[in-house]
Design an enzyme around this catalytic site. Sequence first.
Site: not given
Length: 261
Positions: A121-122, A139
């Site tokens: 994520h991200d 992340g």
Amino acid sequence: MSLIHPTALIDPAAQLDSSVKVGAYTVIGPDVRIAAGSTIGPHCVIEGHTTIGRDNTIFQFNSIGAAPQDMKYAGEPTRLVIGDRNTIREYCTFNTGTVQDKGVTQLGDDNWIMAYVHLAHDVLLGHHNVLANGVTLAGHVEIGDWVTVGGLTGMLQRMRVGSHAMIGFQAHVAQDVPPFMTADGNPLTARAVNVVGLRRRDFSAERIALIKQMHKLLYRSSLTLEQAVAAIADLKSQQTEVADIELMLNFLAAASRGIVR
């Protein structure tokens, strides 16, 4: 002849350009958008709020746009955005972002992503990068442009790799890697300037010499990081082209977790 295999399951709400090819048994969810010229192989799952640009080639057995592996995630409509002309090989897993960051995982243009790569994520991945087999980005990792990452390398959360850097095989990236450098090992060690990569991208001898000066100030002059940054800034007064210096200074200014040294 239809470009979509009859066994593919595509939600009626998904938006696919008429030129998109979809292989057998692939599943595409309602919030997926795929632009012209892209090819999706068989046995893929593309879900979530995922946007895929033009002329991408996604091979078989990929999971694209699944929910982030973050225990704080509560179903928010976060996104995955993939640019143009990327090659994504088998068994990759790309997750959407989280509201704790910008809410988006982003992959730029012209990247070569080999098998079993994980983008958590991200993650922000720029353009023209090569990620070899088994690379795992935790992340919030950020990678610039023209970066090569060797196979089985892992990067801790929030690590940053500057443009034109190269990370060796099976490295453990627990500190930021400045632009133009090569690094490898566990613990991670900065080795030298990525001269081979710079020459392949037609950097002139003068540009490479300047980058070597910055490397010397960072790694061979017994200076503190603060002193090295000041010395690199002083180089601007001696140069007519300062873009490479600015790239280095901007990266170092944001290195809140320290750089590999």
